[in-house]
Design an enzyme around this catalytic site. Sequence first.
Site, PDB file in Angstrom:
ATOM      1  N   ASP A  85       0.861  -1.187   0.000  1.00 26.62           N
ATOM      2  CA  ASP A  85       0.000   0.000   0.000  1.00 26.62           C
ATOM      3  C   ASP A  85       0.897   1.236   0.000  1.00 26.62           C
ATOM      4  O   ASP A  85       2.071   1.162   0.359  1.00 26.62           O
ATOM      5  CB  ASP A  85      -0.911   0.018   1.238  1.00 26.62           C
ATOM      6  CG  ASP A  85      -1.832   1.248   1.244  1.00 26.62           C
ATOM      7  OD1 ASP A  85      -2.545   1.454   0.250  1.00 26.62           O
ATOM      8  OD2 ASP A  85      -1.829   2.007   2.232  1.00 26.62           O
ATOM      9  N   SER A  86       0.311   2.367  -0.361  1.00 26.28           N
ATOM     10  CA  SER A  86       1.057   3.625  -0.325  1.00 26.28           C
ATOM     11  C   SER A  86       1.518   3.930   1.105  1.00 26.28           C
ATOM     12  O   SER A  86       2.520   4.607   1.291  1.00 26.28           O
ATOM     13  CB  SER A  86       0.180   4.766  -0.837  1.00 26.28           C
ATOM     14  OG  SER A  86      -0.994   4.850  -0.052  1.00 26.28           O
ATOM     15  N   TYR A  97      -0.813   8.728  -2.183  1.00 28.18           N
ATOM     16  CA  TYR A  97      -0.780   8.635  -3.639  1.00 28.18           C
ATOM     17  C   TYR A  97      -2.008   9.295  -4.279  1.00 28.18           C
ATOM     18  O   TYR A  97      -1.996   9.610  -5.459  1.00 28.18           O
ATOM     19  CB  TYR A  97      -0.811   7.156  -4.072  1.00 28.18           C
ATOM     20  CG  TYR A  97       0.486   6.384  -3.991  1.00 28.18           C
ATOM     21  CD1 TYR A  97       1.611   6.866  -3.328  1.00 28.18           C
ATOM     22  CD2 TYR A  97       0.570   5.130  -4.599  1.00 28.18           C
ATOM     23  CE1 TYR A  97       2.780   6.120  -3.267  1.00 28.18           C
ATOM     24  CE2 TYR A  97       1.734   4.387  -4.551  1.00 28.18           C
ATOM     25  CZ  TYR A  97       2.843   4.872  -3.890  1.00 28.18           C
ATOM     26  OH  TYR A  97       3.978   4.121  -3.852  1.00 28.18           O
ATOM     27  N   GLY A  98      -3.071   9.436  -3.482  1.00 30.76           N
ATOM     28  CA  GLY A  98      -4.410   9.752  -4.011  1.00 30.76           C
ATOM     29  C   GLY A  98      -4.502  10.902  -4.991  1.00 30.76           C
ATOM     30  O   GLY A  98      -5.295  10.856  -5.919  1.00 30.76           O
ATOM     31  N   CYS A 130      -4.385  -1.405  -2.207  1.00 25.08           N
ATOM     32  CA  CYS A 130      -4.525   0.039  -2.369  1.00 25.08           C
ATOM     33  C   CYS A 130      -5.390   0.261  -3.604  1.00 25.08           C
ATOM     34  O   CYS A 130      -5.042  -0.207  -4.698  1.00 25.08           O
ATOM     35  CB  CYS A 130      -3.136   0.645  -2.571  1.00 25.08           C
ATOM     36  SG  CYS A 130      -3.160   2.416  -2.936  1.00 25.08           S
ATOM     37  N   ASN A 131      -6.508   0.941  -3.427  1.00 26.85           N
ATOM     38  CA  ASN A 131      -7.408   1.164  -4.561  1.00 26.85           C
ATOM     39  C   ASN A 131      -6.788   2.089  -5.592  1.00 26.85           C
ATOM     40  O   ASN A 131      -6.956   1.904  -6.795  1.00 26.85           O
ATOM     41  CB  ASN A 131      -8.719   1.770  -4.066  1.00 26.85           C
ATOM     42  CG  ASN A 131      -9.548   0.764  -3.309  1.00 26.85           C
ATOM     43  OD1 ASN A 131     -10.356   0.053  -3.903  1.00 26.85           O
ATOM     44  ND2 ASN A 131      -9.351   0.662  -2.010  1.00 26.85           N
ATOM     45  N   THR A 132      -6.063   3.095  -5.115  1.00 27.32           N
ATOM     46  CA  THR A 132      -5.473   4.070  -6.024  1.00 27.32           C
ATOM     47  C   THR A 132      -4.463   3.369  -6.941  1.00 27.32           C
ATOM     48  O   THR A 132      -4.472   3.571  -8.160  1.00 27.32           O
ATOM     49  CB  THR A 132      -4.793   5.198  -5.220  1.00 27.32           C
ATOM     50  OG1 THR A 132      -5.726   5.661  -4.233  1.00 27.32           O
ATOM     51  CG2 THR A 132      -4.387   6.339  -6.103  1.00 27.32           C
ATOM     52  N   GLU A 135      -3.588   9.482   7.903  1.00 26.99           N
ATOM     53  CA  GLU A 135      -2.129   9.280   7.972  1.00 26.99           C
ATOM     54  C   GLU A 135      -1.504  10.117   9.096  1.00 26.99           C
ATOM     55  O   GLU A 135      -0.474   9.762   9.648  1.00 26.99           O
ATOM     56  CB  GLU A 135      -1.461   9.645   6.635  1.00 26.99           C
ATOM     57  CG  GLU A 135      -1.753   8.668   5.504  1.00 26.99           C
ATOM     58  CD  GLU A 135      -0.704   7.560   5.359  1.00 26.99           C
ATOM     59  OE1 GLU A 135       0.481   7.827   5.514  1.00 26.99           O
ATOM     60  OE2 GLU A 135      -1.111   6.401   5.077  1.00 26.99           O
ATOM     61  N   CYS A 159     -11.294   2.772  -0.362  1.00 29.42           N
ATOM     62  CA  CYS A 159      -9.935   3.187  -0.025  1.00 29.42           C
ATOM     63  C   CYS A 159      -9.601   2.430   1.249  1.00 29.42           C
ATOM     64  O   CYS A 159     -10.388   2.434   2.204  1.00 29.42           O
ATOM     65  CB  CYS A 159      -9.860   4.684   0.212  1.00 29.42           C
ATOM     66  SG  CYS A 159      -8.261   5.206   0.880  1.00 29.42           S
ATOM     67  N   THR A 160      -8.446   1.770   1.248  1.00 31.57           N
ATOM     68  CA  THR A 160      -8.139   0.876   2.359  1.00 31.57           C
ATOM     69  C   THR A 160      -7.793   1.637   3.645  1.00 31.57           C
ATOM     70  O   THR A 160      -7.652   1.030   4.701  1.00 31.57           O
ATOM     71  CB  THR A 160      -7.001  -0.083   1.969  1.00 31.57           C
ATOM     72  OG1 THR A 160      -5.867   0.688   1.530  1.00 31.57           O
ATOM     73  CG2 THR A 160      -7.435  -0.992   0.839  1.00 31.57           C
ATOM     74  N   HIS A 161      -7.664   2.955   3.552  1.00 32.73           N
ATOM     75  CA  HIS A 161      -7.473   3.755   4.771  1.00 32.73           C
ATOM     76  C   HIS A 161      -8.786   3.993   5.522  1.00 32.73           C
ATOM     77  O   HIS A 161      -8.788   4.177   6.737  1.00 32.73           O
ATOM     78  CB  HIS A 161      -6.915   5.140   4.421  1.00 32.73           C
ATOM     79  CG  HIS A 161      -5.447   5.186   4.170  1.00 32.73           C
ATOM     80  ND1 HIS A 161      -4.850   4.578   3.105  1.00 32.73           N
ATOM     81  CD2 HIS A 161      -4.446   5.799   4.868  1.00 32.73           C
ATOM     82  CE1 HIS A 161      -3.548   4.815   3.136  1.00 32.73           C
ATOM     83  NE2 HIS A 161      -3.274   5.554   4.198  1.00 32.73           N
TER      84      HIS A 161
HETATM   85  N1  DGL Z   1      -5.065   3.316   0.733  1.00 30.42           N
HETATM   86  C1  DGL Z   1      -5.079   3.828  -0.578  1.00 30.42           C
HETATM   87  C2  DGL Z   1      -6.309   3.406  -1.352  1.00 30.42           C
HETATM   88  O1  DGL Z   1      -6.911   2.385  -1.046  1.00 30.42           O
HETATM   89  C3  DGL Z   1      -4.899   5.294  -0.858  1.00 30.42           C
HETATM   90  C4  DGL Z   1      -4.164   6.162  -0.003  1.00 30.42           C
HETATM   91  C5  DGL Z   1      -3.391   7.230  -0.717  1.00 30.42           C
HETATM   92  O2  DGL Z   1      -3.972   8.244  -1.144  1.00 30.42           O
HETATM   93  O3  DGL Z   1      -2.206   7.031  -0.814  1.00 30.42           O
HETATM   94  O4  DGL Z   1      -6.693   4.065  -2.292  1.00 30.42           O
END
Ligand code: DGL
Length: 276
Positions: A11-12, A43-44, A74-76, A159, A193-195
Amino acid sequence: MLNKQPIGIFDSGYGGLTVFRSIADQLPGYDYIYLGDNARAPYGNRSFQAIHQYTWECVQMLFKMGCPLVILACNTASAKALRTIQQQDLQNEDPAKRVLGVIRPTAEVIGNYTQTKEIGVLGTKGTVQSGSYLMEIEHFFPELKVYQQACPLWVPLIENGEYDKPGADYFVASYLDQILAQSTNIDTLLLACTHYPLLLDKIRAYLPGHIQVVSQGEIVAKSLSDYLHRHPEMEQKLSKNGTQQFFTTSDDTADFDHHASLFFSAKVQSEFIPLK
Ligand code: DGL
């Protein structure tokens, strides 16, 4: 252990740990390596080129550590980098290696959660703008109406450890208002988004009771389990000592360990892995 062939989870930053938690619970016997690119997270809001380059660099690090299979938790990264990695990079690097994402497994089942056939997808700007969920869900559930909302401030709040503080409430309520304003028939919200599971308590507090919230951890873990059943050639390759290792590209491993333990619901002790 020279012959260790772990499952890599990327993940990011910390978000993938919510998925790793479910995977480790459902498939405890395997060896795992988690890699968070905290030095370059989030990363978003980044460009397609940057997300692809960073993701592929991290996938290669996991390959070097012996992982034959990597999950982009990570979805992104799944939205912006997975296709190029699967269709181009892997062919040049090592076609026997596999990289899987989180969007397809989620799209495969999300239609089973809704009664009204109208769902909302909450994600980063990158995920929403890619249109990946619209395309994937259309493929499996063409009858579904899918509304999307980017929530660009949620990942920075999470974060930075602000997700359970009163200041987060405004931003939680604001994005929820925006998605619910798109249709009164939405009965299911997907945290794409996994966050976002870290914000679950606050999200639930601001939603009407009839709207359910779906997180991806268990969905992705079940899909990985199915994948390993369907692919014995990969399953047999994977080493099974039940170990878990954590790496971060941030040199502040103490900070990583503190936050990561909250995402992973268990003590985490990480090692620094520098970017080239
Ligand atoms: N956890 C990441 C996701 O599922 C994104 C977090 C990020 O923006 O880096 O998209």
